[in-house]
Design a protein around this motif. Structure first.
Motif, short mmCIF file in Angstrom:
data_model
loop_
_atom_site.label_atom_id
_atom_site.label_comp_id
_atom_site.label_asym_id
_atom_site.label_seq_id
_atom_site.Cartn_x
_atom_site.Cartn_y
_atom_site.Cartn_z
N PHE A 52 0.84 -1.19 0.00
CA PHE A 52 0.00 0.00 0.00
C PHE A 52 0.88 1.24 0.00
CE2 PHE A 52 -2.41 -3.37 2.00
CZ PHE A 52 -3.68 -3.25 1.43
N SER A 53 0.39 2.30 -0.63
CA SER A 53 1.12 3.57 -0.68
C SER A 53 0.25 4.69 -0.12
CB SER A 53 1.49 3.91 -2.13
OG SER A 53 2.33 2.93 -2.69
N TRP A 54 0.92 5.68 0.48
CA TRP A 54 0.21 6.86 0.97
C TRP A 54 -0.19 7.73 -0.21
CZ3 TRP A 54 -1.09 6.41 5.86
CH2 TRP A 54 -0.28 5.70 6.74
N VAL A 55 -1.38 8.32 -0.14
CA VAL A 55 -1.86 9.13 -1.25
C VAL A 55 -1.69 10.62 -1.01
CG1 VAL A 55 -3.52 7.42 -2.05
CG2 VAL A 55 -4.23 9.11 -0.34
N PHE A 56 -1.09 11.01 0.13
CA PHE A 56 -0.97 12.44 0.40
C PHE A 56 0.46 12.94 0.17
CE2 PHE A 56 -1.35 10.37 4.76
CZ PHE A 56 0.01 10.10 4.88
N ASP A 57 0.57 14.25 0.09
CA ASP A 57 1.85 14.94 0.01
C ASP A 57 2.15 15.47 1.41
OD1 ASP A 57 3.95 16.71 -0.24
OD2 ASP A 57 3.01 17.96 -1.77
N LEU A 58 2.94 14.72 2.16
CA LEU A 58 3.09 15.01 3.58
C LEU A 58 3.85 16.31 3.84
CD1 LEU A 58 2.02 13.55 6.02
CD2 LEU A 58 4.23 12.42 6.30
N GLU A 59 4.80 16.63 2.99
CA GLU A 59 5.53 17.90 3.18
C GLU A 59 4.58 19.08 3.02
OE1 GLU A 59 8.96 18.27 0.76
OE2 GLU A 59 9.96 16.47 1.55
N GLY A 60 3.74 19.01 2.00
CA GLY A 60 2.76 20.08 1.81
C GLY A 60 1.76 20.15 2.93
N ILE A 61 1.34 18.98 3.44
CA ILE A 61 0.37 18.94 4.53
C ILE A 61 0.97 19.53 5.81
CG2 ILE A 61 -0.81 17.34 6.11
CD1 ILE A 61 -1.49 15.64 3.68
N ALA A 62 2.25 19.28 6.06
CA ALA A 62 2.90 19.86 7.24
C ALA A 62 2.85 21.38 7.18
CB ALA A 62 4.34 19.36 7.34
N GLU A 63 3.07 21.93 5.99
CA GLU A 63 3.01 23.38 5.81
C GLU A 63 1.58 23.89 5.99
OE1 GLU A 63 4.42 26.63 2.41
OE2 GLU A 63 4.90 24.50 2.18
N MET A 64 0.61 23.13 5.49
CA MET A 64 -0.79 23.51 5.63
C MET A 64 -1.21 23.52 7.09
SD MET A 64 -2.25 21.28 2.42
CE MET A 64 -3.99 21.67 2.59
N TYR A 65 -0.76 22.51 7.84
CA TYR A 65 -1.16 22.45 9.25
C TYR A 65 -0.55 23.60 10.05
CZ TYR A 65 -2.36 21.01 13.89
OH TYR A 65 -2.86 21.01 15.17
N GLN A 66 0.68 23.96 9.73
CA GLN A 66 1.28 25.10 10.42
C GLN A 66 0.49 26.38 10.15
OE1 GLN A 66 5.42 25.76 9.50
NE2 GLN A 66 5.55 27.60 10.75
N SER A 67 0.05 26.53 8.90
CA SER A 67 -0.78 27.69 8.56
C SER A 67 -2.10 27.64 9.31
CB SER A 67 -1.04 27.70 7.05
OG SER A 67 -2.00 28.67 6.70
N TYR A 68 -2.69 26.45 9.43
CA TYR A 68 -3.94 26.29 10.18
C TYR A 68 -3.78 26.71 11.63
CZ TYR A 68 -7.58 23.69 12.73
OH TYR A 68 -8.59 23.32 13.58
N GLU A 69 -2.66 26.35 12.24
CA GLU A 69 -2.42 26.72 13.64
C GLU A 69 -2.31 28.23 13.81
OE1 GLU A 69 1.06 24.41 14.82
OE2 GLU A 69 -0.26 23.24 16.13
N GLU A 70 -1.72 28.89 12.82
CA GLU A 70 -1.38 30.31 12.97
C GLU A 70 -2.40 31.27 12.35
OE1 GLU A 70 2.43 30.48 11.13
OE2 GLU A 70 3.47 29.42 12.76
N LYS A 71 -3.17 30.81 11.39
CA LYS A 71 -4.06 31.71 10.64
C LYS A 71 -5.11 32.33 11.54
CE LYS A 71 -5.79 33.47 6.79
NZ LYS A 71 -5.06 34.48 6.01
#
Length: 381
Positions: A281-300
């Motif tokens: 099985f393979s992961w379907v997400f882009d984890l580096e991009g998601i890490a950046e998105m979550y940081q934005s979510y915390e700070e926005k």
């Protein structure tokens, strides 16, 4: 009821179990591939008045999200791939963005998932809504870096704002004017950012639902709570291919994450087509991009949208009674204060509590959530 997707080129109609194929007044629609994109990431705001629709069945309600000159111009380059989506349509909806462009779009709701989620999280809930409200359609989106949209490479930065802009471009491409925006967790902030970036004045009424998220800085939870940043960090240490979903669930639990989170995360595993192993099985997400998105979510910080809500916009916050997300007393008091202020300014802000539910509101108490959200579709019939 039918489902249109931009990821299935089959011309066969998708007939769901709830639908009634013997009804002569229902036209089954093929699953069509709709994959167009703006040439670059520029986005223009404009002021649009409400445009009258040519049918008495649907009120003259319109959300002026984007410059329609961009949506309609033949000079706009349209290479493939804005976002992956499914469009779940009620049985009485007779509309397609690619068939008859003279038809006005039916009332539409956009449903947005959270970090490490995908559009399928909303699938069964959207079908239930479509069955109850057959004149509506429901747009389910894989946000950038998630699900089937992960393969559609996006320019950085990967933020709440850029994610909202993706969705605005998609609804423009599909010629939709959403009347309801529903976002869970990260998706809730994306919905608020869509309002922030949308052209003004907005149509009346537009209802926004922010499910178990606050407009401001995300505070860390308690010791017994799951921490998304730590989860993302742990996932980044794992191989891109794994041999067993069960083993991955056990590994996550050993690392201290809850069973609910572990089972939810492995929904992002898909069989690896190119692998020699039949159980890879393979992961379907882009984890580096998601890490950046979550940081934005915390700070926005989107408090301005709530405390200066545009006229005709109704912002609803839903807090899960047993939420893993930490709601500070200050946040609740500030939302309550915004309720009174919005009433004086012609907008609306409202706070709701979903009983017997944790952060995963549409899984923990789908009946209660359905009852609360239904008010939006009843009022806008």
């Amino acid at each position: 009821m039918s489902v249109l997707s931009n990821l299935n080129a089959s011309s066969r109609a998708v007939r769901l179990a709830e639908a009634k194929p013997n009804r002569s007044d229902i036209r089954w629609r093929g699953v069509t591939r709709i994959s167009t994109l703006f040439k670059d990431d520029r986005f223009e705001k404009c002021q649009l008045a409400s445009i009258s629709r040519g049918t008495a069945k649907y009120p003259n309600v319109r959300m002026a999200l984007v410059d329609e000159r961009l949506a309609c111009s033949r000079d706009v380059a349209k290479p493939p791939g804005v976002l992956a989506y499914d469009l779940v349509q009620g049985a009485l909806v007779r509309w397609s963005s690619t068939v008859d462009k003279s038809l006005s779009d039916p009332p539409t709701a956009v449903l947005l998932h959270g970090i490490l989620g995908c559009r399928k999280n909303w699938g069964s809930f959207a079908r239930r809504l479509a069955k109850e409200f057959p004149t509506w359609q429901f747009l389910l989106v894989d946000l950038r870096c998630h699900g089937d949209s992960a393969s559609m490479k996006k320019r950085g930065p990967h933020t709440v704002s850029s994610t909202a802009l993706d969705v605005l471009k998609l609804v423009t491409q599909l010629r939709l004017t959403p009347r309801v925006l529903i976002g869970h967790s990260f998706g809730g902030k994306v919905a608020l950012s869509m309002v922030e970036q949308a052209a003004k004045p907005l149509a009346r009424p537009v209802r926004v639902w922010v499910l178990d998220a606050t407009p401001g800085k995300v505070r860390p939870g308690g010791n017994k709570e799951d921490h998304p940043a730590e989860l993302i960090s742990f996932l980044s240490t794992l191989p891109k291919e794994v041999s067993s979903k069960r083993d991955m669930v056990e590994a996550l639990i050993r690392e201290g994450f809850s069973m609910d989170v572990a089972q939810w995360v492995v929904t992002n595993l898909r069989p690896t087509e190119s692998s020699d192993s039949p159980t890879s099985f393979s992961w379907v997400f882009d984890l580096e991009g998601i890490a950046e998105m979550y940081q934005s979510y915390e700070e926005k910080n989107l408090w301005k949208v709530v405390e200066d809500v545009p006229g005709g916009v109704h912002v609803n916050f839903l807090k899960a009674e047993r939420s893993l997300h930490r709601w500070a007393l200050e946040d609740i008091q500030r939302i309550r204060a915004a309720e009174e202020l919005a009433a004086d300014e012609g907008g609306a802000v409202e706070m709701h509590v979903l009983e017997d539910a944790g952060h995963w509101v549409h899984a923990d108490n789908p009946d209660g959530l359905f009852k609360i959200l239904s008010s939006s579709f009843q009022m806008l019939k």
